[in-house]
Design a protein around this motif. Structure first.
Motif, short mmCIF file in Angstrom:
data_model
loop_
_atom_site.label_atom_id
_atom_site.label_comp_id
_atom_site.label_asym_id
_atom_site.label_seq_id
_atom_site.Cartn_x
_atom_site.Cartn_y
_atom_site.Cartn_z
N ALA A 238 -14.82 12.81 -5.09
CA ALA A 238 -14.17 13.69 -6.06
C ALA A 238 -13.79 12.96 -7.34
N GLY A 239 -14.07 11.64 -7.40
CA GLY A 239 -13.75 10.88 -8.59
C GLY A 239 -12.28 10.52 -8.72
N LEU A 240 -11.53 10.62 -7.62
CA LEU A 240 -10.09 10.33 -7.65
C LEU A 240 -9.76 8.89 -7.29
N LEU A 241 -10.72 8.22 -6.66
CA LEU A 241 -10.44 6.88 -6.14
C LEU A 241 -11.49 5.90 -6.64
N ALA A 242 -11.01 4.86 -7.31
CA ALA A 242 -11.92 3.82 -7.78
C ALA A 242 -12.28 2.91 -6.62
N ASP A 243 -13.27 2.08 -6.80
CA ASP A 243 -13.66 1.12 -5.78
C ASP A 243 -12.63 0.00 -5.76
N ALA A 244 -11.81 -0.01 -4.69
CA ALA A 244 -10.71 -0.99 -4.60
C ALA A 244 -11.07 -2.05 -3.57
N ALA A 245 -11.93 -2.98 -3.96
CA ALA A 245 -12.41 -4.00 -3.03
C ALA A 245 -11.28 -4.92 -2.57
N CYS A 246 -10.24 -5.06 -3.38
CA CYS A 246 -9.14 -5.97 -3.05
C CYS A 246 -7.91 -5.22 -2.54
N ALA A 247 -8.09 -4.04 -2.00
CA ALA A 247 -6.96 -3.22 -1.56
C ALA A 247 -6.12 -3.93 -0.51
N ALA A 248 -6.73 -4.83 0.27
CA ALA A 248 -6.02 -5.47 1.38
C ALA A 248 -5.46 -6.85 1.03
N ALA A 249 -5.65 -7.32 -0.19
CA ALA A 249 -5.24 -8.69 -0.53
C ALA A 249 -3.72 -8.84 -0.52
N LEU A 250 -3.23 -9.91 0.12
CA LEU A 250 -1.81 -10.24 0.13
C LEU A 250 -1.64 -11.71 -0.25
N PRO A 251 -0.56 -12.05 -0.96
CA PRO A 251 -0.30 -13.46 -1.27
C PRO A 251 0.16 -14.22 -0.03
N ALA A 252 0.04 -15.53 -0.07
CA ALA A 252 0.44 -16.37 1.06
C ALA A 252 1.97 -16.38 1.20
N VAL A 253 2.43 -16.54 2.44
CA VAL A 253 3.86 -16.60 2.75
C VAL A 253 4.16 -17.94 3.40
N GLU A 254 5.13 -18.67 2.87
CA GLU A 254 5.52 -19.95 3.44
C GLU A 254 6.70 -19.76 4.39
N GLY A 255 6.73 -20.54 5.48
CA GLY A 255 7.86 -20.46 6.39
C GLY A 255 7.43 -20.51 7.84
N LEU A 256 8.39 -20.35 8.73
CA LEU A 256 8.16 -20.40 10.17
C LEU A 256 7.75 -19.03 10.69
N ALA A 257 7.35 -18.99 11.99
CA ALA A 257 6.83 -17.75 12.56
C ALA A 257 7.44 -17.50 13.93
N ALA A 258 7.55 -16.20 14.30
CA ALA A 258 8.09 -15.83 15.60
C ALA A 258 7.51 -14.49 16.02
N VAL A 259 7.55 -14.24 17.33
CA VAL A 259 7.11 -12.98 17.91
C VAL A 259 8.29 -12.34 18.62
N LEU A 260 8.50 -11.05 18.38
CA LEU A 260 9.56 -10.28 19.04
C LEU A 260 8.91 -9.09 19.75
N SER A 261 9.21 -8.91 21.02
CA SER A 261 8.56 -7.85 21.78
C SER A 261 9.57 -7.04 22.58
N GLY A 262 9.63 -5.74 22.26
CA GLY A 262 10.49 -4.84 23.01
C GLY A 262 9.70 -3.80 23.77
N SER A 263 8.42 -3.68 23.49
CA SER A 263 7.58 -2.69 24.16
C SER A 263 7.40 -3.04 25.64
N CYS A 264 7.36 -2.01 26.47
CA CYS A 264 7.11 -2.20 27.91
C CYS A 264 5.78 -1.55 28.31
N SER A 265 4.88 -1.37 27.35
CA SER A 265 3.58 -0.80 27.65
C SER A 265 2.74 -1.78 28.46
N VAL A 266 1.70 -1.26 29.09
CA VAL A 266 0.79 -2.10 29.87
C VAL A 266 0.17 -3.17 28.98
N ALA A 267 -0.26 -2.76 27.77
CA ALA A 267 -0.92 -3.71 26.87
C ALA A 267 0.03 -4.83 26.45
#
Length: 423
Positions: A238-267
């Motif tokens: 419809a001509g409403l959306l340009a080609d956004a090849a970099c739509a997913a680009a994010l800058p780098a983040v400095e620092g430590l990492a952790a995982v938090l899990s509250g789900s009780c699903s099988v996966a």
């Protein structure tokens, strides 16, 4: 500030990131907003997703919040709207899918919407109106044990019909396989027959592309994130959306990492077990000890502090169905969930103070509690980790990278995979 094309309302936080990831995949610059904004947002996004926490609220509250989100999106100038719920159609006989969808249709003054939660990439397929998880009917899958929305019926025509006074029809896969024109006609015929909704079958990505194309003129679309796969193509044509090849680009983040899990699903239980079996550090939260007043938040943070410099840590309350039921029997369903969410949210704040800037969070309710505790109001959507789970970046002065995972998504090694792909 440009006007967004698509305005989306998600009934939980991980559902919002799931949908946003699908739109970014199609080339749409996408912003995820946590809750209804107080005012306009300066953004160049092609799509805005408002992530609510309405999946298990009383139906009246879910409707009220969803209508407020719709009003904000309409004021932002959106052309089309999407109500996103879980690919396992998480709901009860009282709602909230039917009541919210009904309210949105009324507010938009439109009589009809399709409903398609299918997401074959994540083993969610619809055939003859029945939802399958892999090769198993929804009603025979692990979802039958869900603590809040146990799904004991795989027939979605029947499930949705219990939640709405509008008649619910079905567009079968045999029609979908004939292409977008056939689906468009079937939707029109279903509406003409007096239906307010049509459950639409999908067993492949090709089906989802067809359904998305057929929905180009639908004012409101409802479903899982998969049906959004075909929407960016409509806007490009419809001509409403340009080609956004970099739509997913994010800058780098400095620092430590952790995982938090509250789900009780099988996966998620499998992912926690995989992490532990790999010898990585983990700390288990016991809801009963929390309820007794033990300060496990301080204990967990004290445990994590010396370990973080060596690599990511996992703090989890995930447990198998029998253990979850035992806790719920002691504390009550809502209280058991709330005490875990509160503890994990407090731990997230403490980890941030310890220098953690990258979080993987498992579980929709947990994700909602964590982003709220961290003061996150909006997220730019980045690259996909696994189907339905992208990396995101908080739109704040001190950015935080967040992977917010629905409990049922991802393979056994998801936590490690996510961290390896972190921005």
């Amino acid at each position: 500030m440009s006007q967004p094309i698509l305005g989306c309302i998600a009934d939980d936080f991980t559902g919002g990131t799931d949908l946003a990831s699908m739109l970014v995949r199609g080339g749409m610059r996408t912003l995820l907003v946590i809750g209804v904004p107080a005012g306009p947002i300066d953004s160049d996004a092609d799509a805005i997703v408002i992530a609510l926490k309405t999946r298990t609220l009383p139906a009246a509250q879910a409707v009220e919040q969803s209508l407020a989100a719709l009003a904000w999106l309409e004021a932002a100038g959106c052309r089309q709207y999407f109500f996103k719920y879980c690919s396992t159609f998480d709901s009860t006989a009282q709602g909230n899918i039917g009541p919210v969808a009904d309210a949105l249709l009324d507010a938009l003054d439109t009589p009809f919407a399709l409903a398609c939660p299918a997401f074959p990439e994540n083993q969610r397929s619809l055939f003859n109106g029945h939802l399958f998880v892999g090769d198993t009917l929804l009603s025979e899958s692990g979802m039958r044990h869900h603590p809040l929305t146990p799904m004991t019926d795989a027939n979605l025509v029947r499930v949705l019909q219990q939640q709405t006074p509008r008649k619910v029809g079905l567009v079968r896969q045999a029609t979908v396989s004939q292409g977008a024109a056939a689906v468009r006609q079937a939707l029109a015929d279903t509406q003409a027959s007096g239906c307010g909704y049509a459950i639409v079958d999908a067993i492949s990505n090709t089906d989802l592309m067809v359904i998305g194309e057929a929905a180009s003129e639908q004012r409101l679309i409802t479903g899982g994130s998969g049906v959004a796969l075909g929407l960016p193509g409509n806007y490009k044509r419809a001509g409403l959306l340009a080609d956004a090849a970099c739509a997913a680009a994010l800058p780098a983040v400095e620092g430590l990492a952790a995982v938090l899990s509250g789900s009780c699903s099988v996966a998620t239980n499998g992912q926690v077990a995989h992490w532990r079996d790999s010898g990585k550090p983990s700390f288990a939260l016991d809801p009963l000890r929390l309820a007794e007043g033990h300060d496990l938040v301080t204990e967990a943070l004290g445990w994590a502090q010396p370990l973080l410099a060596q690599g990511p840590v996992l703090v989890y309350a995930s447990a198998p169905p029998d253990a979850v039921k035992a806790v719920q029997a002691r504390l009550g369903v809502e209280a058991a969930g709330a005490i875990v969410e509160r503890a994990l949210a407090q731990i997230a704040v403490g980890l941030l103070e310890l220098g953690v800037r990258t979080f993987v969070v498992a579980g929709g309710e947990t994700s909602g509690a964590v982003v709220k505790a961290l003061g996150v109001e909006a997220l730019r959507i980045g690259p996909s980790i696994a189907p339905g789970v992208p990396w995101t970046l908080s739109q704040s002065q001190a950015p935080v990278a967040l992977a917010l995972k629905s409990g049922n998504f991802g393979g056994p090694g998801f936590f490690t995979q996510a961290l390896e792909l972190a921005p």
